[in-house]
Each structure stands twice: as structure tokens, then as C-alpha cells.
Design a protein around this motif. Structure first.
Motif, PDB file in Angstrom:
ATOM      1  N   ASP A 145       0.828  -1.210   0.000  1.00 16.50           N
ATOM      2  CA  ASP A 145       0.000   0.000   0.000  1.00 16.50           C
ATOM      3  C   ASP A 145       0.863   1.261   0.000  1.00 16.50           C
ATOM      4  OD1 ASP A 145      -2.216  -1.585   0.040  1.00 16.50           O
ATOM      5  OD2 ASP A 145      -2.682  -1.278   2.165  1.00 16.50           O
ATOM      6  N   SER A 146       0.312   2.324  -0.563  1.00 15.01           N
ATOM      7  CA  SER A 146       1.021   3.606  -0.589  1.00 15.01           C
ATOM      8  C   SER A 146       0.539   4.563   0.505  1.00 15.01           C
ATOM      9  CB  SER A 146       0.844   4.278  -1.960  1.00 15.01           C
ATOM     10  OG  SER A 146      -0.534   4.502  -2.227  1.00 15.01           O
ATOM     11  N   ASN A 147      -0.636   4.269   1.087  1.00 18.69           N
ATOM     12  CA  ASN A 147      -1.201   5.174   2.096  1.00 18.69           C
ATOM     13  C   ASN A 147      -0.703   4.828   3.501  1.00 18.69           C
ATOM     14  OD1 ASN A 147      -2.627   2.762   2.213  1.00 18.69           O
ATOM     15  ND2 ASN A 147      -4.575   3.753   2.734  1.00 18.69           N
ATOM     16  N   GLN A 202       5.950   6.375   5.589  1.00 16.17           N
ATOM     17  CA  GLN A 202       7.121   5.606   5.139  1.00 16.17           C
ATOM     18  C   GLN A 202       8.002   5.152   6.300  1.00 16.17           C
ATOM     19  OE1 GLN A 202       9.282   7.674   2.075  1.00 16.17           O
ATOM     20  NE2 GLN A 202       7.659   7.431   0.562  1.00 16.17           N
TER      21      GLN A 202
END
Length: 319
Positions: free
Chosen positions: A212-214, A217
């Protein structure tokens, strides 16, 4: 003739309202006041001792009640062990080698039966009260648990697989799932707040942190040390930064893209539930109040009452 029709419509409406009211009010906070006045205090004592010994047990007991209610209603079916006639829900994908707390329920059952002098309190009611007492023991709100549920004589692994919300669900899937149980979007958000306590297994959040990108980081990188791409399925990570305290940090974490599960972060991902997440992140009083209301509402999902079901002698087996 017109007046007769009017009276008939009025009578039908009255009877219908009475039936609905009776069905809803079949559970009562004082159900055991006369048959076993020490029932609730006995449950609380065992739960408090269990949570003091292991704080994670509070989340486990709360989760047991959730998973029980989401299958065929709050009927204690999740507690039944496998047998030739029982396809145990303990073996369902959301529960297998994941759900805990069964030994504590056994301990509660023994203590309550001794306090009552005989089996009076159902295992389903024990789960409902233990969930409330676990939340209170970890600093959360209290509420009057409506009692009088009876225990199921069946279980369904298939129904558990189909009805318990999965950690990979999208927001639309979560909304649809809760709606099928008579719960709305507000219930979805506030009950998901139960993830303010407890831990998640690596296998349940691996896809979220790698695909996932949401996700924050730095947070994702920290989780990768706990949860490698291969192996470590049972490694644990806290569901929020204060996993042993029932607070609103879970919602603050979602705003900062630090939800452990894909399904958690879906609650704050540009969708219809964002506003509620924001509200609860800064208003813990509102969260506690609404959580109590939604727990009462969830506890009323299709209970067995009256002559339906039974009061089990042993929570793991049918009589």
C-alpha cells in the motif's frame, strides 16, 4: 366502515409496535438480579485478574465478543470446540491460531456457576460482560450490558469466514459488512476503535506495509523489521502506540497514516468516514460515549432468548 378500517389499522400498528418492542427489550441489564445477584461481580473479578496478569488479554476478550456477534449473532458459538457435529468457528481463517482468551472464559464460567450455585449465566452473556469489563480495566468507558442471551447449539466455520470483517477489506466492503449486521458507518468507525488495544499478527498487515502507498514511510519501515516479506507470520505489532490503554490514539495514528491494518487505514483515506476519525482523534470523551452505545447495539445482534438455545454447562461443548 371507514371507522372500522381506521381502528384495524391502529390495532395492527399497536400490535406490531408491541412485538418489536418486546423483541428489542428481551435483553435486560437486571436479568440475573434475582437468579444470581453475584454473577456480574464474579465475572469482573476474573477479568480484572486476567488483565492485570496479561494486559493483552483485555483485547482478546473484547475480540472474542466481536467475532461471536458477527457470525450468527451474539450466541457464544465461537466458544464451541470442534466435534463430529460442530464445525468450530475456532478453525475459521480470522480465528485460527489467532483468537485467544478461551481459558479465561472457562475460568469465568466456573466462578460464576459457583457463585450462582448452578449454571444460570449463559456463555454468550459471559462474553458480553467480559468484553465490557476488559475495556473498563484498560481505562475505557463502561455501559450497562443487556443480558438474557442463551447459547447456540451449533457453530459454522463457513459463516465465520463469510461474516467476520477481514484485515484487507476496503472501506466499501467494511461498510457493507457492518450494514448486513444492522450497524451503520458510525458504528463501523467507533467499534474499529476497539483496535486501540491489542496487537496484530504480521500475516494480517504484511500486504499493507509492502504493497500500500497510504502508509507513513518511516512507520512502514519500522514494521518491516517486525514483519519480513517471508516468514514471521506470528510476529506481533501493537495496533496503536498505546496498545495497553483504551484511548483515542488509534484515531490519531490513522490521521498520520500509521494504521497497522489495511482495513484500519481505509477509515481515513479520503472517504466518507474521515470526519468521524478526525472527531474521535481529538475528542476522547465522544469516542468513549459512542463506543459504549455501539457496543450495546452490537450486543443486540440476533440474540437467542426465551426457549431458544440453552445455557451451556461447559462453554466449549453443547449440553
Amino acid at each position: 366502515m371507514a371507522s372500522y378500517k381506521h381502528f384495524s389499522v391502529f390495532l395492527y400498528a399497536f400490535v406490531f409496535a408491541a412485538v418489536v418492542s418486546t423483541a428489542y427489550s428481551s435483553l435486560s441489564p437486571d436479568y440475573y438480579d434475582y437468579s444470581c445477584p453475584n454473577a456480574l461481580s464474579s465475572i469482573r473479578s476474573v477479568v480484572e485478574a486476567a488483565v492485570q496478569k496479561e494486559q493483552r488479554m483485555g483485547a482478546s476478550l473484547l475480540r472474542l465478543h466481536f467475532h461471536d456477534c458477527f457470525v450468527n449473532g451474539c450466541d457464544g458459538s465461537i466458544l464451541l470446540d470442534p466435534s463430529p457435529s460442530i464445525d468450530s468457528e475456532k478453525n475459521a481463517l480470522p480465528n485460527f491460531q489467532s483468537i485467544r482468551g478461551f481459558e479465561v472464559v472457562d475460568e469465568i464460567k466456573q466462578a460464576v456457576d459457583e457463585a450462582c450455585g448452578k449454571p444460570v449465566v449463559s456463555c454468550a452473556d459471559i462474553l458480553a460482560v467480559a468484553a465490557r469489563d476488559s475495556v473498563v480495566a484498560l481505562g475505557g468507558p463502561t455501559w450497562e450490558v443487556r443480558l438474557g442471551r442463551r447459547d447456540s447449539t451449533t457453530a459454522s466455520r463457513e459463516a465465520a469466514n463469510a461474516n467476520i470483517p477481514a484485515p484487507f477489506f476496503s472501506l466499501s466492503e467494511l461498510i457493507s459488512n457492518f450494514k448486513s449486521h444492522g450497524l451503520n458507518e458510525k458504528d463501523l468507525v467507533v467499534l474499529s476503535g476497539g483496535h486501540t488495544i491489542g496487537y496484530a499478527r504480521c500475516a494480517t498487515f504484511r500486504d499493507h506495509i509492502y504493497d500500500d502507498s497510504n502508509i507513513n514511510q518511516r512507520f512502514g519501515k519500522e514494521l518491516k523489521y517486525i514483519c519480513p516479506k517471508k516468514g514471521g507470520d506470528f510476529n506481533l505489532a501493537p495496533l496503536d502506540r498505546t496498545a495497553a490503554q483504551f484511548d483515542s490514539v488509534y484515531f490519531s495514528d490513522l490521521i498520520h497514516r500509521k494504521g497497522i491494518l489495511h482495513s484500519d487505514q481505509e477509515l481515513f483515506n479520503g472517504g466518507s468516514t474521515d470526519a468521524l476519525v478526525k472527531r474521535y482523534s481529538y475528542n476522547s470523551k465522544a469516542f468513549h460515549k459512542d463506543f459504549a452505545k455501539s457496543m450495546i447495539k452490537m450486543g443486540n445482534i440476533k440474540p437467542l432468548t426465551g426457549s431458544k438455545g440453552e445455557v451451556r454447562l461447559n462453554c466449549r461443548t453443547v449440553n
